[in-house]
Enzyme design. Structure first.
Site, PDB file in Angstrom:
ATOM      1  N   CYS A  35      -1.975   6.437  -0.756  1.00 34.08           N
ATOM      2  CA  CYS A  35      -0.933   6.291   0.260  1.00 34.08           C
ATOM      3  C   CYS A  35       0.181   5.355  -0.178  1.00 34.08           C
ATOM      4  O   CYS A  35       1.135   5.116   0.567  1.00 34.08           O
ATOM      5  CB  CYS A  35      -1.544   5.764   1.561  1.00 34.08           C
ATOM      6  SG  CYS A  35      -2.755   6.894   2.281  1.00 34.08           S
ATOM      7  N   CYS A 105       4.119  -4.045   5.009  1.00 38.39           N
ATOM      8  CA  CYS A 105       3.405  -4.810   3.987  1.00 38.39           C
ATOM      9  C   CYS A 105       2.779  -6.074   4.584  1.00 38.39           C
ATOM     10  O   CYS A 105       1.666  -6.464   4.215  1.00 38.39           O
ATOM     11  CB  CYS A 105       4.358  -5.181   2.850  1.00 38.39           C
ATOM     12  SG  CYS A 105       4.998  -3.746   1.939  1.00 38.39           S
TER      13      CYS A 105
END
Length: 285
Positions: A35, A105
């Site tokens: 991913c 993130c």
């Protein structure tokens, strides 16, 4: 080209605490290389019950590496109770901000930490029961609970926001309709009028006096904001409190920092709103 802060670039080019630990107390793994992002986080506790050492391995972009590196620095010396309260917004604030499209993130870092603490406490390697957690985005393997957590922690209101924070909907886009339904359900839940709730279901609290509010603001600043600023050589001073307006002055490395506005909104104001009132407004002089 992404507009990265100097601190993001520093943690990207010079990541801290990269590697593995022998016999770690807790291990958390999130994401998948397929991913585009994956993170493994592990920690060891000291005799005092605080995090004595922490290491990470990550596969991803500059923001993923920087977020993981920053997180390891942030949680060293914390108890697990303190570490469990670290959010993705805290990670982004520590780094002086992240581009909106890279906020996922920081979310990955928060989820890895949650998984590692869960692993220590239970021995389980997964935080959620996937059979009871619908898969929403098949492209990036994002489940409904992950989307809900991102919405609630970061007060997201649009599908684009959800994509920025979780990557869901960022590829084929077929799941955007389902993401909108989740957003609509959350919005409806938060807007349910008190009269429509079952008797005894309200959680209305007696309003604080101004003195109580001032003391609470001081407590939150001292316990949750100042320690994070001081880790980076910064600090702040409460100049005045006028109703819901909190006037502060940044000190040390925070004074004149290019990320001061993000620190004000993403850290100081958010902490005060979460702990006291959504009407709190922070101003910097």
């Amino acid at each position: 080209m992404w507009d990265y802060s100097d601190k993001v670039l520093d943690h990207f080019h010079h990541p801290r605490n990269v590697g593995t630990l022998e016999n770690p107390d807790g291990v958390g793994e999130v994401g998948a290389i397929a991913c585009g992002d994956a993170l493994k986080l592990m920690f060891k506790l000291g005799p005092d019950g605080k995090i004595a050492d922490v290491k990470f391995q990550t596969f991803g972009c500059a923001s993923a590496i920087a977020s993981s590196s920053a997180l390891t620095e942030m949680i060293k010396g914390m108890t697990l109770e303190e570490a469990s309260k670290v959010t993705n917004a805290d990670i982004a604030a520590y780094l002086g901000g992240l581009p909106e499209q890279k906020m996922h993130c920081s979310v990955m870092g928060m989820e890895a930490l949650e998984a590692a603490i869960h692993n220590y406490r239970t021995g389980d390697c997964t935080v959620r029961e996937l059979k009871d957690d619908p898969l929403v985005c098949t492209c990036f393997n994002v489940h409904e609970s992950e989307i809900l957590q991102a919405i609630r922690v970061n007060h997201l209101t649009t599908v684009e926001d959800v994509t920025n924070f979780t990557k869901a909907g960022g590829a084929c886009g077929k799941c955007k309709g389902e993401i909108q339904k989740i957003l609509d359900r959350e919005a409806g839940r938060s807007e349910t009028p008190v009269a429509a709730q079952p008797v005894g279901a309200t959680d209305e609290k007696k309003p604080m006096t101004q003195f109580q509010k001032m003391k609470k603001i001081e407590e939150v600043i001292e316990a949750e904001v100042r320690p994070m600023l001081r880790r980076d050589g910064g600090d702040l001073e409460i100049v005045d409190i006028q109703g819901d307006k909190v006037i502060v002055a940044f000190r040390g490395h925070c004074a004149g920092c290019i990320a001061a506005n993000f620190t004000k909104n993403g850290l100081v104001q958010k902490k005060l709103r979460d702990a006291i009132s959504k009407d709190i407004v922070v101003e910097v002089v």
